[in-house]
Design an enzyme around this catalytic site. Structure first.
Site, PDB file in Angstrom:
ATOM      1  N   ASP A   1     -18.610  25.826 -15.019  1.00  0.00           N
ATOM      2  CA  ASP A   1     -19.140  27.043 -15.167  1.00  0.00           C
ATOM      3  C   ASP A   1     -18.278  28.149 -15.412  1.00  0.00           C
ATOM      4  O   ASP A   1     -16.868  27.783 -15.283  1.00  0.00           O
ATOM      5  CB  ASP A   1     -19.716  27.586 -13.544  1.00  0.00           C
ATOM      6  CG  ASP A   1     -20.797  28.318 -13.883  1.00  0.00           C
ATOM      7  OD1 ASP A   1     -20.987  29.236 -14.979  1.00  0.00           O
ATOM      8  OD2 ASP A   1     -21.633  28.610 -12.878  1.00  0.00           O
TER       9      ASP A   1
HETATM   10  C1  BGC Z   1     -23.184  31.327 -14.650  1.00  0.00           C
HETATM   11  C2  BGC Z   1     -23.938  30.344 -15.675  1.00  0.00           C
HETATM   12  C3  BGC Z   1     -23.800  30.498 -17.082  1.00  0.00           C
HETATM   13  C4  BGC Z   1     -22.494  30.933 -17.381  1.00  0.00           C
HETATM   14  C5  BGC Z   1     -22.128  31.184 -18.814  1.00  0.00           C
HETATM   15  C6  BGC Z   1     -22.091  31.725 -15.183  1.00  0.00           C
HETATM   16  O1  BGC Z   1     -21.872  33.043 -14.544  1.00  0.00           O
HETATM   17  O2  BGC Z   1     -23.184  30.889 -13.312  1.00  0.00           O
HETATM   18  O3  BGC Z   1     -25.355  29.986 -15.047  1.00  0.00           O
HETATM   19  O4  BGC Z   1     -24.264  29.609 -17.804  1.00  0.00           O
HETATM   20  O5  BGC Z   1     -22.088  31.944 -16.631  1.00  0.00           O
HETATM   21  O6  BGC Z   1     -22.924  32.335 -19.104  1.00  0.00           O
END
Ligand code: BGC
Length: 744
Positions: free
Chosen positions: A229
């Site tokens: 993530d």
């Molecule tokens: C989120 C993800 C997301 C990623 C990219 C993170 O903060 O938890 O779900 O895909 O950011 O934006």
């Protein structure tokens, strides 16, 4: 060049750097080896492609595009076809926009209604989440776009989302929190998995070997790559060893220096690094190969799809002869959401929409009068707005109040504090219902709320967060152009305190213990026989359906068999409609604690008035099994099971028994404290007990009165092996020898 050849050509420095992205959304290009960069973007209820400055919180603008229903709504469709349509539409759009991977869908289980990202997740049930997830992933990937299921694993709250530790027992982990991911790996064939920020059982997901290697690749055979993530990396080298591949986002700091150092000082082997590089290379090359040139998309058509899907997701919760609305009736639309709809949640999934259709706009020339009723940005009621709304409601045949959670209540990064609706909306609904007995409430929001006026109104229609066309879809359903067919993918409890995670959410000191175990959602409410506002699987229609003639192709099966289950359904009402036939399995008697029933099949079927269709399900061992940590696998206990066909977890219409026989027995270590009962479930132990019983004297139960035989049997089953020595049936040495032999 293929991935393996390219890998051989890469220097240690190139390999290390390649394991981090170039910027927010791209992998790194390696020009001298002809390795292109690829772009990934957030979704998955639309495409959040940022051209300017990137961010992972939905702050900076992304391209203008179409917003589809969010996962909370989509799951209520209980329809794989809905997911396929969405996957196809998004796949084409990604091709047109040169995006190779769409981040999502979110497969985390709705453990508590308070999780701030529940609108991005499907369900409290892993089978439903997994099946819908797989249908979406398959269709997206058929268009040449990789999916990236997230957030692996146990990211069920936003409080301490980047540092918290989810403490979960092994059975619960597999049965509840991992099963949807397993489905999407094995059936959906996802090419990407995003690990979560949090830790599971003391180890951050980005460094969790048990999750990323032993389970994901070892047990499930996953062949794709794992991305962090955004910003989840703590110890880069440890992550690579554990099975993590790509770090995102990248940027100028992501030089790979840390990894080069780790390889040089021996704390990371180059083979482990190569493994990660190879997986990223395979993803990049496949993405490049599947890229299509000159794809254009018809956004008008996408909007039509969005509206259609939103209609499929609408859940009619209550209808006392008030819906559908007659065209000849004078209707009051009350509430700011009628004009200014809420249709998606905030954060990284936020889609930039040029225009979202409101219900008021969609009502067109229908006989509708409007009153604002409340201010979305206020908690307190505004007497002038309330008075105006009450006057309009009193004057109408039917009053429809558009209500729900404002934006600020559901955001990535924060959990809700309670399940309340804004005070001003509750007060307004009470007042409108007082002057108009035909009051209908339309609800927007990504999660259940407490409805204190539930008994006072005549109708409740839940649209969840239905995308940019949800205003139009609401009008379609209200006026009966679309017959509602959505069903709840989560139980709506009467109040927050009823929820099984209530005492353990969001945890203390960054540690959250999943103490309720497998009893999540309906698995808990049904076991406790609790009153709920609406059960899992519930949803009304403008027509009626009768389920009949449930049958199975065999009454006994073993764990290598499959069971064909068929049931007929008739539309007994007077208009076309769709029903969701739900198949639950109930274990009549089990040695481990199990829920009353668990969803193991569902089908959505459209039927004309009077029409009958046969619905078929094929069940295998997995439908009857539970996860047994002692053999680290799914285990089917022999005995009687009941197949139930229902309209919700609380409305079972047909049931039939089947006798199943597990051909494997659990092997476990036998000690002097193992009871005779336990021994009978051990492959070698069962034989030993049989022999012992045959040679032993039988108790004289005649003098002991009624039921005594059963009592003695029970006492023997509870007796530990050690007691055979105490009661003089064996010497200590003989017992030790027997135990050694059985364990051998
Ligand atoms: C989120 C993800 C997301 C990623 C990219 C993170 O903060 O938890 O779900 O895909 O950011 O934006």
């Amino acid at each position: 060049m293929d991935a393996k050849t390219i890998l051989k050509e890469m220097t240690l420095e190139e390999k290390a750097a390649f394991c981090s992205g170039r910027d927010y959304w791209h992998t790194k290009e390696i020009e001298r080896l002809d390795v292109p960069d690829v772009m990934m973007c957030d979704g998955p209820h639309g495409l959040r492609k940022q051209l300017g400055e990137g961010d992972h919180l939905g702050i900076n603008k992304s391209i203008e595009t179409v917003c589809y229903p969010s996962a909370s709504a989509l799951a209520s469709s209980f329809d794989r076809q809905v997911m396929r349509k969405l996957g196809e539409a998004l796949g084409e759009e990604c091709q047109a926009e040169a995006v190779s991977m769409l981040l999502g869908p979110g497969l985390n289980i709705k453990r508590s209604p308070l999780c701030g990202r529940n609108f991005e997740y499907f369900s409290e049930d892993p089978y439903l989440a997994g099946e819908l997830g797989s249908a979406y992933v398959e269709s997206l990937q058929k268009k040449g776009i990789a999916a990236c299921v997230k957030h692996f694993a146990c990211n069920n709250q936003e409080t301490k989302r980047m540092t918290g530790d989810s403490v979960v027992d092994e059975r619960t982990l597999h049965e509840i929190y991992l099963a949807a991911f397993e489905n999407v790996v094995k059936k959906g064939g996802t090419r990407g998995v995003m690990c979560a920020y949090n830790a599971v059982n003391g180890e951050f997901c980005a460094e969790n070997k048990a999750l990323l290697t032993d389970i994901l690749r070892g047990q499930w055979g996953y062949k794709g790559f794992v991305v962090t993530d955004w910003g989840a990396v703590k110890d880069r080298a440890k992550g690579i060893s554990a099975g993590l591949d790509l770090e995102m986002p990248g940027g100028p700091h992501a030089t790979g220096e840390e990894l080069v150092k780790a390889v040089k000082d021996g704390s990371l082997s180059e083979t482990e690094l190569d493994r990660a590089v190879l997986r990223i290379l395979e993803f990049v090359l496949k993405a490049a190969e599947e890229k299509q040139e000159n794809v254009t998309i018809d956004r008008e058509n996408c909007r039509r799809i969005s509206r259609e899907l939103s209609g499929e997701c609408a859940v009619l919760l209550k209808n006392e002869n008030v819906l559908p609305l007659g065209r000849d009736k004078r209707i009051a639309f009350i509430g700011e959401f009628a004009q200014n709809p809420r249709y998606q949640g905030a954060g990284s999934s936020h889609i930039n929409v040029p225009h979202a259709v409101s219900a008021l706009e969609a009502a067109g020339d229908k006989n509708v009068i409007y009153a604002r009723g409340y201010d979305i940005h206020m908690e307190e009621g505004d007497p002038a707005l309330v008075n105006e709304a009450v006057a309009v409601a009193a004057d109408a045949d039917i009053a429809v109040v558009f209500a729900g959670l404002p934006d600020a209540f559901e955001i990535e990064g924060c959990d809700r504090q309670d399940m309340q609706m804004p005070r001003n909306q509750n007060e307004l609904i009470h007042k409108v219902a007082e002057v108009n007995k035909n009051t209908v409430v339309v609800l927007y929001g990504g999660a259940p709320v407490e409805l204190e006026w539930r008994e006072q109104v005549a109708g409740i229609l839940c649209m969840y967060l239905g995308g940019e066309q949800s205003g139009a879809a609401t009008v379609d359903v209200l006026y009966g152009t679309v017959n509602p067919s959505g069903h709840l993918a989560e139980t709506w409890p009467v109040k927050l305190a009823d929820n099984p995670s209530f005492l353990n959410f969001p945890g203390e000191d960054g540690v959250v213990t999943y103490a309720e175990g497998v009893f999540v959602g309906y698995r808990y409410y049904d076991k406790k026989e609790m009153q709920v506002a609406w059960p899992f699987g519930f949803g009304l229609s403008y027509t009626d359906f009768a389920y009949h003639n449930l049958r199975i192709d065999k009454s006994r099966m073993c764990d290598t068999d499959t069971l064909l289950v068929q049931c007929d359904v008739t539309n007994t009402g007077s208009c076309f409609g769709k029903t969701v036939m739900q198949l639950y399995v109930r274990d009549v008697e089990s040695t481990v604690r199990r829920p009353i029933r668990e969803l193991k099949g569902f089908e959505k079927i459209g039927l004309d008035a009077g029409e009958t269709k046969t619905v078929s399900f094929v069940l295998d061992k997995r439908a009857f099994a539970y996860y047994e940590p002692r053999c680290q696998d799914w285990f089917m206990e022999s005995g009687e099971f009941v197949i139930e066909i229902g309209k919700s977890s609380r409305e079972i219409c047909q049931s039939i028994s089947v006798s199943v026989e597990g051909t494997t027995m659990l092997s476990f270590t036998i000690t002097e404290n193992t009871t005779i009962g336990q021994l009978m479930k051990h492959p070698k132990g069962a034989e030993f007990v049989k022999k012992m019983m045959a040679s032993g004297s039988t108790a004289n139960t005649e003098t002991m009165g009624d039921g005594s035989e059963k009592m003695v049997q029970q006492m023997v089953l509870e007796m530990p092996l050690g007691a055979l020595v105490s009661y003089g049936r064996m010497t200590k040495e003989q017992l030790e020898g027997t135990i050694r032999m059985l364990n051998g």
